[in-house]
Design a protein around this motif. Structure first.
Motif, short mmCIF file in Angstrom:
data_model
loop_
_atom_site.label_atom_id
_atom_site.label_comp_id
_atom_site.label_asym_id
_atom_site.label_seq_id
_atom_site.Cartn_x
_atom_site.Cartn_y
_atom_site.Cartn_z
N PRO A 1 0.81 -1.21 0.00
CA PRO A 1 0.00 0.00 0.00
C PRO A 1 0.85 1.27 0.00
O PRO A 1 2.01 1.25 0.41
N GLU A 2 0.23 2.36 -0.46
CA GLU A 2 0.90 3.65 -0.36
C GLU A 2 1.04 4.03 1.12
O GLU A 2 0.26 3.60 1.97
N TYR A 3 2.03 4.86 1.40
CA TYR A 3 2.15 5.44 2.74
C TYR A 3 2.67 6.86 2.60
O TYR A 3 3.33 7.21 1.62
N ALA A 4 2.34 7.71 3.56
CA ALA A 4 2.78 9.10 3.50
C ALA A 4 2.72 9.71 4.88
O ALA A 4 2.00 9.24 5.78
N GLN A 5 3.49 10.79 5.06
CA GLN A 5 3.51 11.50 6.33
C GLN A 5 3.79 12.97 6.11
O GLN A 5 4.36 13.37 5.10
N VAL A 6 3.38 13.77 7.08
CA VAL A 6 3.81 15.16 7.16
C VAL A 6 3.84 15.54 8.63
O VAL A 6 3.00 15.12 9.42
N GLY A 7 4.88 16.28 9.01
CA GLY A 7 5.02 16.68 10.40
C GLY A 7 5.71 15.62 11.24
O GLY A 7 6.47 14.80 10.74
N LEU A 8 5.42 15.65 12.54
CA LEU A 8 6.09 14.77 13.49
C LEU A 8 5.43 13.39 13.56
O LEU A 8 4.22 13.26 13.39
N THR A 9 6.25 12.38 13.82
CA THR A 9 5.69 11.07 14.18
C THR A 9 5.14 11.16 15.60
O THR A 9 5.43 12.10 16.34
#
Length: 481
Positions: free
Chosen positions: A365-373
């Motif tokens: 699957p796609e995955y993405a993030q923005v900012g802090l974990t």
């Protein structure tokens, strides 16, 4: 080598150019555009084609392969909707032709190229590696020799090599373009973004894939929940994921491909495949630049050292993009190039601000993030984290893409959005909406009031925001009571 000049500002080689940009990836293209916009005589010199690694060997071709993998997955889903088709068959030679078509079209239709040409920037394509002769002069492998008042180095990065016997038997992701067919089996060494994409794409194409990662979890820079979800999905898809696999001792040639020998806790193991792809990191592409002739210094990792103004150890030489090792992404590279060119022309007037940089990958699957974990946020904030799973949202149920979740991390006291992490269908697109909200300084309750269309993937983010807001409001009422 090909030089093109247009309109005003055509280069007179008897005079010194104002700004020479080396490298025509996102950082270099924006740097050249900015320098020309400010009225300087600018030249853009690139080893290969316009567009650099991003257009020719990175996001554009890799995303094209990933799109092909998506089409195969979607074709196999058609039966659920009453559409009868035969099993899809991949023609890898034709796919690579499509990759070349896409890369060519991206280069040809680039609005940046139109703007650069209109401003009269001299573009030298296919010039080979450029090297400094002295601090004011460069020459290229094709014999081009130019002088400038200022330089901006945007030569990008290259795959990091392993210092183990037999490494020459391995490949990088770039070698996918020279394959004539899909290998029956692949060893992928390195479970970061590049390794995960290679593993995912070729698994969809029918290769038997083993993914090796030295650390305790693949995708180590992602939120732990994202990393675990992707690893689980990979295993369910038939990819063998081996984390904490140990230390590589050697690669050896076999009749059918390559064998990797590795050791963990004193125990020696081997794995064989038709092909071994190494994706263990990225390093600055400074080979051949002859930085010593210009006096440009590098840091302990080999990246070009710059100050907050993108200026190197030499006052008239600047650097931007992957070659400085900041974030190794296209958006930061663009920011670097703009700042470097501004300061190269106007003096030290601009530094990088605190930018939001969404990160995503087109795996399955796609995955993405923005900012802090979540782990990062909890170090300095009182955090509320909430998750909406895709099997409970309307659009994902309609599309039959119910694996995944959207996770929002918020500061309890200020309602400030600290991070967003998504795994599943359209994860990268969902995260762009979160990036806009964070950049705009929206509170989570403000995001919850944005009327996002129904049923959409972006609407999933609104649901999570509403859930967090309700949770925080209930706590506030409880505290007041």
């Amino acid at each position: 080598m090909k030089a093109r000049t247009f309109g005003r500002g055509a280069v007179d080689h008897k005079k010194m150019i104002d700004v020479i940009v080396i490298g025509a990836g996102p950082a270099g293209v924006v740097a050249a555009l900015r320098a020309a916009d400010l009225g300087t005589r600018t030249a853009l010199v690139t080893r290969d084609e316009f567009g650099g690694m991003a257009a020719n060997d990175g996001p554009v071709p890799v995303r094209t392969l990933a799109h092909a993998a998506r089409l195969i997955r979607e074709a196999r889903q058609l039966g659920q909707y009453g559409i009868a088709v035969s099993e899809p068959v991949l023609d890898y030679t034709r796919l690579l032709a499509r990759v070349r078509e896409v890369a060519r079209d991206v280069r040809a239709r680039s609005t940046w190229r139109e703007q650069i040409d209109a401003l009269g920037v001299a573009v030298y394509e296919n010039s080979g590696i450029a090297r400094f002769v002295d601090p004011q002069t460069i020459e290229t492998a094709t014999g081009l020799r130019l002088q400038a008042k200022s330089f901006i180095l945007c030569t990008g990065g290259i795959s990091r090599k392993l210092d183990v016997p037999g490494f020459e038997l391995t490949n990088t992701h770039s070698d996918a373009w020279s394959l004539t067919s899909v290998p029956s089996s692949i060893l992928v060494i390195g479970g970061g973004a590049t390794g995960a994409q290679v593993a995912s794409v070729f698994n969809a194409f029918g290769s038997r894939v083993q993914l090796f990662h030295r650390g305790p979890r693949i995708l180590p820079t992602e939120d732990e929940d994202i990393s675990a979800a992707v690893a689980s999905a990979f295993r369910n898809a038939g990819i063998i994921v081996q984390e904490n696999f140990g230390e590589i001792e050697s690669f050896e040639k076999t009749p059918s491909g390559v064998c990797m020998k590795y050791r963990r806790d004193g125990r020696c193991s081997t794995s064989e495949a038709s092909l071994a792809v190494v994706a263990v990191g990225w390093q600055a592409n400074t080979v051949g630049l002859n930085l010593a002739a210009a006096g440009v210094e590098t840091d302990t990792r080999g990246f070009i050292r710059v100050d907050p103004y993108q200026r190197t150890s030499v006052p008239h030489i600047f650097a931007a993009g992957d070659v400085i090792g900041r974030l190794l992404l296209v958006p930061p590279a663009i920011q670097d190039g703009f700042v470097a060119a501004t300061n190269a022309v106007r003096g030290m007037t601009m530094t990088l601000g605190e930018a939001v940089n969404p990160i995503g990958s087109f795996t399955d699957p796609e995955y993405a993030q923005v900012g802090l974990t979540e782990a990062q946020a909890r170090v300095t904030h009182d955090v509320v984290a909430s998750t909406i799973h895709f099997d409970a949202t309307t659009r994902t149920i309609i599309d039959g893409r119910t694996f995944g979740f959207c996770k929002l991390i918020v500061d309890r006291g200020t309602y400030k959005i600290l991070g967003c992490h998504v795994v599943g269908e359209r994860a990268v697109e969902i995260t762009q909406v979160a990036a806009v909200a964070i950049t705009a300084g929206m509170r989570v309750d403000e995001l919850a009031h944005v009327p996002l269309s129904f049923p959409t993937y972006a609407g999933i983010l609104g649901r999570v925001a509403a859930t967090v807001t309700r949770q925080l409001n209930r706590q506030d009422v409880w505290q007041m009571n």
